[in-house]
Scaffold this motif. Structure first.
Motif, PDB file in Angstrom:
ATOM      1  N   SER A  62      58.758   1.880  11.726  1.00 38.91           N
ATOM      2  CA  SER A  62      58.937   2.701  12.924  1.00 38.91           C
ATOM      3  C   SER A  62      58.365   2.010  14.152  1.00 38.91           C
ATOM      4  CB  SER A  62      58.264   4.065  12.717  1.00 38.91           C
ATOM      5  OG  SER A  62      58.360   4.865  13.870  1.00 38.91           O
ATOM      6  N   GLU A  63      57.238   1.330  13.985  1.00 38.96           N
ATOM      7  CA  GLU A  63      56.642   0.601  15.095  1.00 38.96           C
ATOM      8  C   GLU A  63      57.526  -0.564  15.523  1.00 38.96           C
ATOM      9  OE1 GLU A  63      52.851  -0.446  13.580  1.00 38.96           O
ATOM     10  OE2 GLU A  63      51.940   1.527  13.955  1.00 38.96           O
ATOM     11  N   VAL A  64      58.191  -1.200  14.552  1.00 36.27           N
ATOM     12  CA  VAL A  64      59.128  -2.276  14.883  1.00 36.27           C
ATOM     13  C   VAL A  64      60.256  -1.735  15.752  1.00 36.27           C
ATOM     14  CG1 VAL A  64      60.844  -3.846  13.930  1.00 36.27           C
ATOM     15  CG2 VAL A  64      58.596  -3.689  12.865  1.00 36.27           C
ATOM     16  N   SER A  65      60.823  -0.590  15.345  1.00 30.86           N
ATOM     17  CA  SER A  65      61.911   0.016  16.111  1.00 30.86           C
ATOM     18  C   SER A  65      61.449   0.399  17.512  1.00 30.86           C
ATOM     19  CB  SER A  65      62.443   1.244  15.371  1.00 30.86           C
ATOM     20  OG  SER A  65      63.476   1.867  16.105  1.00 30.86           O
ATOM     21  N   ALA A  66      60.236   0.962  17.618  1.00 29.09           N
ATOM     22  CA  ALA A  66      59.715   1.352  18.924  1.00 29.09           C
ATOM     23  C   ALA A  66      59.472   0.127  19.810  1.00 29.09           C
ATOM     24  CB  ALA A  66      58.415   2.140  18.754  1.00 29.09           C
ATOM     25  N   GLU A  67      58.988  -0.946  19.197  1.00 25.14           N
ATOM     26  CA  GLU A  67      58.730  -2.172  19.961  1.00 25.14           C
ATOM     27  C   GLU A  67      60.029  -2.750  20.517  1.00 25.14           C
ATOM     28  OE1 GLU A  67      57.053  -6.661  19.032  1.00 25.14           O
ATOM     29  OE2 GLU A  67      56.239  -4.965  17.904  1.00 25.14           O
ATOM     30  N   VAL A  68      61.080  -2.733  19.700  1.00 23.24           N
ATOM     31  CA  VAL A  68      62.376  -3.229  20.162  1.00 23.24           C
ATOM     32  C   VAL A  68      62.930  -2.343  21.274  1.00 23.24           C
ATOM     33  CG1 VAL A  68      64.759  -3.667  19.468  1.00 23.24           C
ATOM     34  CG2 VAL A  68      62.882  -4.344  17.969  1.00 23.24           C
ATOM     35  N   THR A  69      62.779  -1.035  21.124  1.00 21.14           N
ATOM     36  CA  THR A  69      63.258  -0.113  22.150  1.00 21.14           C
ATOM     37  C   THR A  69      62.560  -0.348  23.482  1.00 21.14           C
ATOM     38  OG1 THR A  69      63.743   1.553  20.458  1.00 21.14           O
ATOM     39  CG2 THR A  69      63.553   2.317  22.727  1.00 21.14           C
ATOM     40  N   VAL A  70      61.250  -0.584  23.433  1.00 25.82           N
ATOM     41  CA  VAL A  70      60.502  -0.869  24.658  1.00 25.82           C
ATOM     42  C   VAL A  70      60.977  -2.180  25.285  1.00 25.82           C
ATOM     43  CG1 VAL A  70      58.216  -1.457  25.540  1.00 25.82           C
ATOM     44  CG2 VAL A  70      58.485   0.463  23.982  1.00 25.82           C
ATOM     45  N   ALA A  71      61.233  -3.181  24.443  1.00 27.58           N
ATOM     46  CA  ALA A  71      61.701  -4.462  24.970  1.00 27.58           C
ATOM     47  C   ALA A  71      63.060  -4.332  25.650  1.00 27.58           C
ATOM     48  CB  ALA A  71      61.768  -5.494  23.844  1.00 27.58           C
ATOM     49  N   LEU A  72      63.891  -3.424  25.145  1.00 27.07           N
ATOM     50  CA  LEU A  72      65.222  -3.227  25.730  1.00 27.07           C
ATOM     51  C   LEU A  72      65.190  -2.338  26.966  1.00 27.07           C
ATOM     52  CD1 LEU A  72      67.296  -2.611  22.469  1.00 27.07           C
ATOM     53  CD2 LEU A  72      67.332  -4.655  23.899  1.00 27.07           C
ATOM     54  N   ALA A  73      64.092  -1.621  27.173  1.00 24.50           N
ATOM     55  CA  ALA A  73      64.045  -0.643  28.260  1.00 24.50           C
ATOM     56  C   ALA A  73      64.171  -1.304  29.638  1.00 24.50           C
ATOM     57  CB  ALA A  73      62.746   0.159  28.182  1.00 24.50           C
ATOM     58  N   GLU A  74      63.508  -2.447  29.841  1.00 22.90           N
ATOM     59  CA  GLU A  74      63.523  -3.079  31.167  1.00 22.90           C
ATOM     60  C   GLU A  74      64.914  -3.557  31.570  1.00 22.90           C
ATOM     61  OE1 GLU A  74      61.275  -6.664  33.652  1.00 22.90           O
ATOM     62  OE2 GLU A  74      60.596  -6.096  31.651  1.00 22.90           O
ATOM     63  N   PRO A  75      65.621  -4.355  30.735  1.00 21.18           N
ATOM     64  CA  PRO A  75      66.975  -4.748  31.156  1.00 21.18           C
ATOM     65  C   PRO A  75      67.919  -3.565  31.288  1.00 21.18           C
ATOM     66  CG  PRO A  75      66.526  -5.463  28.910  1.00 21.18           C
ATOM     67  CD  PRO A  75      65.233  -5.025  29.477  1.00 21.18           C
ATOM     68  N   ALA A  76      67.756  -2.533  30.447  1.00 21.53           N
ATOM     69  CA  ALA A  76      68.622  -1.360  30.556  1.00 21.53           C
ATOM     70  C   ALA A  76      68.372  -0.619  31.864  1.00 21.53           C
ATOM     71  CB  ALA A  76      68.396  -0.428  29.367  1.00 21.53           C
ATOM     72  N   ALA A  77      67.091  -0.482  32.249  1.00 22.79           N
ATOM     73  CA  ALA A  77      66.775   0.191  33.503  1.00 22.79           C
ATOM     74  C   ALA A  77      67.285  -0.614  34.701  1.00 22.79           C
ATOM     75  CB  ALA A  77      65.262   0.395  33.610  1.00 22.79           C
ATOM     76  N   THR A  78      67.199  -1.939  34.624  1.00 24.86           N
ATOM     77  CA  THR A  78      67.719  -2.785  35.700  1.00 24.86           C
ATOM     78  C   THR A  78      69.225  -2.609  35.852  1.00 24.86           C
ATOM     79  OG1 THR A  78      65.968  -4.406  35.292  1.00 24.86           O
ATOM     80  CG2 THR A  78      67.897  -5.161  36.528  1.00 24.86           C
ATOM     81  N   ALA A  79      69.928  -2.533  34.721  1.00 31.15           N
ATOM     82  CA  ALA A  79      71.384  -2.345  34.765  1.00 31.15           C
ATOM     83  C   ALA A  79      71.740  -1.005  35.385  1.00 31.15           C
ATOM     84  CB  ALA A  79      71.964  -2.457  33.356  1.00 31.15           C
ATOM     85  N   ARG A  80      71.003   0.040  35.027  1.00 30.84           N
ATOM     86  CA  ARG A  80      71.287   1.362  35.606  1.00 30.84           C
ATOM     87  C   ARG A  80      71.006   1.375  37.107  1.00 30.84           C
ATOM     88  NH1 ARG A  80      69.280   3.187  30.498  1.00 30.84           N
ATOM     89  NH2 ARG A  80      67.148   3.187  31.303  1.00 30.84           N
ATOM     90  N   LEU A  81      69.955   0.691  37.524  1.00 36.19           N
ATOM     91  CA  LEU A  81      69.632   0.649  38.944  1.00 36.19           C
ATOM     92  C   LEU A  81      70.700  -0.094  39.736  1.00 36.19           C
ATOM     93  CD1 LEU A  81      67.615   1.191  41.253  1.00 36.19           C
ATOM     94  CD2 LEU A  81      66.464  -0.940  40.627  1.00 36.19           C
ATOM     95  N   LEU A  82      71.123  -1.245  39.236  1.00 37.99           N
ATOM     96  CA  LEU A  82      72.122  -2.044  39.939  1.00 37.99           C
ATOM     97  C   LEU A  82      73.491  -1.370  39.940  1.00 37.99           C
ATOM     98  CD1 LEU A  82      71.202  -5.652  38.753  1.00 37.99           C
ATOM     99  CD2 LEU A  82      70.760  -4.601  40.980  1.00 37.99           C
ATOM    100  N   ALA A  83      73.723  -0.456  39.000  1.00 36.14           N
ATOM    101  CA  ALA A  83      75.004   0.251  38.970  1.00 36.14           C
ATOM    102  C   ALA A  83      75.200   1.114  40.206  1.00 36.14           C
ATOM    103  CB  ALA A  83      75.097   1.108  37.710  1.00 36.14           C
ATOM    104  N   TRP A  84      74.083   1.499  40.846  1.00 40.58           N
ATOM    105  CA  TRP A  84      74.169   2.323  42.054  1.00 40.58           C
ATOM    106  C   TRP A  84      74.315   1.480  43.316  1.00 40.58           C
ATOM    107  CZ3 TRP A  84      75.038   7.330  41.708  1.00 40.58           C
ATOM    108  CH2 TRP A  84      74.665   8.004  40.541  1.00 40.58           C
ATOM    109  N   LEU A  85      74.290   0.159  43.176  1.00 39.73           N
ATOM    110  CA  LEU A  85      74.376  -0.713  44.346  1.00 39.73           C
ATOM    111  C   LEU A  85      75.647  -0.485  45.168  1.00 39.73           C
ATOM    112  CD1 LEU A  85      73.276  -3.124  46.007  1.00 39.73           C
ATOM    113  CD2 LEU A  85      74.456  -4.639  44.388  1.00 39.73           C
ATOM    114  N   PRO A  86      76.836  -0.416  44.553  1.00 38.81           N
ATOM    115  CA  PRO A  86      78.033  -0.197  45.388  1.00 38.81           C
ATOM    116  C   PRO A  86      78.007   1.128  46.139  1.00 38.81           C
ATOM    117  CG  PRO A  86      78.630  -0.995  43.203  1.00 38.81           C
ATOM    118  CD  PRO A  86      77.183  -0.653  43.140  1.00 38.81           C
ATOM    119  N   VAL A  87      77.546   2.191  45.452  1.00 39.23           N
ATOM    120  CA  VAL A  87      77.486   3.501  46.115  1.00 39.23           C
ATOM    121  C   VAL A  87      76.445   3.485  47.231  1.00 39.23           C
ATOM    122  CG1 VAL A  87      77.057   5.963  45.753  1.00 39.23           C
ATOM    123  CG2 VAL A  87      78.234   4.630  43.997  1.00 39.23           C
ATOM    124  N   GLY A  88      75.318   2.827  46.968  1.00 43.08           N
ATOM    125  CA  GLY A  88      74.279   2.756  47.998  1.00 43.08           C
ATOM    126  C   GLY A  88      74.691   1.934  49.199  1.00 43.08           C
TER     127      GLY A  88
END
Length: 294
Positions: free
Chosen positions: A100-126
């Protein structure tokens, strides 16, 4: 309103460790579940009721969802093969928590690029308010001008494509739901109890969907190695389970690193062009229409 501990649900791994301690202290499974259910958790109350009437506790745990099905598989295999329940739960709970800790560690590692992608998705609208800041009615151009409507449709399509593309990339990088090494752990439990290979396979198949068909699993190779070398297969299987969890952690980190690079593709192909057609093109069109550009 603050949720009560019972409403929030007990941590399955903590419950298993407490159950192992109670069983080690001499409590029967029914009495141990009764003590654990005193807190009011619905899953534990259902498990206690099943244990009192001699029912299938593993089926109750399996139906609870979350991490419970993995624990249910271990519980079912231990009961079916006669493995010492307290020792088995204590050993495997540590392994499952590590997974479970392995899965949580991977999820945390993926959180930053995923959040960056969601933020940049609003660039055209902004970028649309950019024209208003510069004194141009960008919205009027996008909705009122024929060319502007084409820009609006093209930009909206690029945004949708970019979001779908990014979601698929993020989803493909997520760790698999199956606990790494669970099949090997279940085999180790069954064989440690003295069960034959056929009985172990039957017990694991009945208790979990983690077992692969005969002849197609790495467990079969380990069993063959143990038979040829004349060594206990259980320890080899536990080593395989540890290796699977270590490999899952490494692959998860690599997937997170690759995701950061792969997300640049939809950014360059869709997001930035969408910004151009939704923000820059209407601005230039407004300049042409107003006569500012000869």
């Amino acid at each position: 309103m603050r949720r009560s501990p019972a409403a929030a649900g007990e941590d399955p791994f903590s419950v298993v460790m407490r159950l192992a301690v109670l069983l080690s202290g001499g409590a029967s499974p029914a009495l141990a579940w009764q003590h654990l259910a005193a807190g009011g958790d619905p899953t534990l109350r259902s498990a206690s009721a099943a244990a009192d009437r001699g029912g299938d506790v593993a089926a109750v745990l399996r139906a609870a969802g979350g991490s419970w099905p993995d624990i249910a598989a271990v519980y079912a295999v231990a009961v079916e093969t006669g493995a010492p329940l307290a020792e088995t739960l204590r050993t495997v709970a540590v392994a499952l928590r590590e997974a479970s800790e392995v899965s949580a560690e991977v999820t945390v590692a993926l959180a930053e690029p995923a959040a960056t992608a969601r933020l940049l998705a609003w660039l055209p609208v902004g970028g649309i308010p950019l024209g208003a800041i510069l004194g141009f009615d960008t919205l009027a151009t996008l909705f009122g001008d024929p060319v502007g409507r084409l820009c609006l449709a093209g930009g909206a399509a690029l945004i949708v494509i970019s979001r779908i593309w990014c979601r698929r990339l993020i989803r493909s990088a997520q760790p698999p739901p199956r606990v790494p090494g669970l099949e090997a752990e279940l085999w180790a439990v069954a064989l440690s109890a003295g069960a034959s290979a056929d009985r172990a396979r039957a017990a694991i198949t009945a208790g979990s969907d983690a077992v692969a068909p005969a002849g197609s699993s790495p467990v079969d190779a380990t069993l063959d190695l143990a038979a040829r070398a004349g060594v206990p297969a259980a320890e080899l299987l536990r080593a395989d389970a540890w290796s699977a969890r270590h490999r899952a952690r490494t692959e998860g980190r690599e997937a997170a690193a690759r995701l950061s690079t792969r997300l640049l593709i939809p950014l360059g192909v869709c997001t930035l062009p969408a910004f151009l057609v939704l923000a820059v093109a209407p601005l230039m069109l407004g300049l042409l229409r107003s006569g500012f550009v000869p």
